[in-house]
Design a protein around this motif. Sequence first.
Motif, PDB file in Angstrom:
ATOM      1  N   GLU A 117      -5.276   9.500   2.252  1.00  7.55           N
ATOM      2  CA  GLU A 117      -5.983   8.345   2.815  1.00  7.55           C
ATOM      3  C   GLU A 117      -6.334   7.381   1.693  1.00  7.55           C
ATOM      4  OE1 GLU A 117      -9.442   9.502   5.000  1.00  7.55           O
ATOM      5  OE2 GLU A 117      -8.345  10.959   6.214  1.00  7.55           O
ATOM      6  N   VAL A 118      -5.982   6.127   1.869  1.00 11.88           N
ATOM      7  CA  VAL A 118      -6.301   5.098   0.884  1.00 11.88           C
ATOM      8  C   VAL A 118      -7.633   4.482   1.273  1.00 11.88           C
ATOM      9  CG1 VAL A 118      -5.530   2.952  -0.193  1.00 11.88           C
ATOM     10  CG2 VAL A 118      -3.843   4.658   0.533  1.00 11.88           C
ATOM     11  N   TRP A 119      -8.610   4.643   0.400  1.00  3.96           N
ATOM     12  CA  TRP A 119      -9.938   4.089   0.619  1.00  3.96           C
ATOM     13  C   TRP A 119     -10.112   2.855  -0.258  1.00  3.96           C
ATOM     14  CZ3 TRP A 119     -13.596   8.966   0.831  1.00  3.96           C
ATOM     15  CH2 TRP A 119     -13.210   9.781   1.901  1.00  3.96           C
ATOM     16  N   LYS A 125      -7.118   4.728  -7.862  1.00  2.00           N
ATOM     17  CA  LYS A 125      -5.955   3.901  -7.565  1.00  2.00           C
ATOM     18  C   LYS A 125      -5.200   3.582  -8.848  1.00  2.00           C
ATOM     19  CE  LYS A 125      -7.244   1.758  -3.222  1.00  2.00           C
ATOM     20  NZ  LYS A 125      -7.467   0.491  -2.525  1.00  2.00           N
ATOM     21  N   VAL A 143      -8.156   7.180  -3.650  1.00  2.00           N
ATOM     22  CA  VAL A 143      -7.247   7.767  -2.665  1.00  2.00           C
ATOM     23  C   VAL A 143      -7.681   9.212  -2.463  1.00  2.00           C
ATOM     24  CG1 VAL A 143      -4.848   8.326  -2.136  1.00  2.00           C
ATOM     25  CG2 VAL A 143      -5.377   6.256  -3.452  1.00  2.00           C
ATOM     26  N   THR A 197       0.816  -1.213   0.000  1.00  2.00           N
ATOM     27  CA  THR A 197       0.000   0.000   0.000  1.00  2.00           C
ATOM     28  C   THR A 197       0.850   1.262   0.000  1.00  2.00           C
ATOM     29  OG1 THR A 197      -1.806  -1.138   1.116  1.00  2.00           O
ATOM     30  CG2 THR A 197      -1.808   1.260   1.234  1.00  2.00           C
ATOM     31  N   ASN A 198       1.809   1.356   0.917  1.00  2.00           N
ATOM     32  CA  ASN A 198       2.579   2.602   0.970  1.00  2.00           C
ATOM     33  C   ASN A 198       3.634   2.693  -0.131  1.00  2.00           C
ATOM     34  OD1 ASN A 198       4.851   1.204   1.961  1.00  2.00           O
ATOM     35  ND2 ASN A 198       4.471   1.813   4.069  1.00  2.00           N
ATOM     36  N   TYR A 201       0.792   4.094  -2.938  1.00  2.00           N
ATOM     37  CA  TYR A 201       0.001   5.262  -2.560  1.00  2.00           C
ATOM     38  C   TYR A 201       0.744   6.051  -1.490  1.00  2.00           C
ATOM     39  CZ  TYR A 201      -3.183   1.855  -4.558  1.00  2.00           C
ATOM     40  OH  TYR A 201      -3.752   0.914  -5.367  1.00  2.00           O
TER      41      TYR A 201
END
Length: 127
Positions: A29-31, A49, A35, A5-6, A9
């Motif tokens: 914030e990743v939803w 994304k 994002v 993830t990091n 994003y």
Amino acid sequence: MITATNLLYSKSAIARMECVNAEDVLRLEVWHSVVFVIIRGRRPKFYSKKAFKVHFVQLRQARAKALTATQNVFNPNVYYIRNETKGTAYTVNFFTGGAVCECEDWQNRASFSGWLPASISTVVLHS
């Protein structure tokens, strides 16, 4: 610790995408499928994304142009990969079905993806 993830994003990624300083990215914030990003002096915005993934691939392809590969004269399955820009070098061993690299990038990607060296088939860009 780097995670899937990091890696994709990040504030650095959105800063490159929007041509701003990373310090100006106030919130990320990743939803589920988007994002959410707040950049200083701009309205909050949602990014797909997919946009981050495309950026990630394009960045790695551009950085790959700085690499040189030299085949080992004694073992044709071993290559010495050098990044002149960063002054780093790594050894990549190719075998049937994949490759193993000694670089930190490969180790991180293998660890957070649960890949095993015997089954991995990936490209690592040393940049």
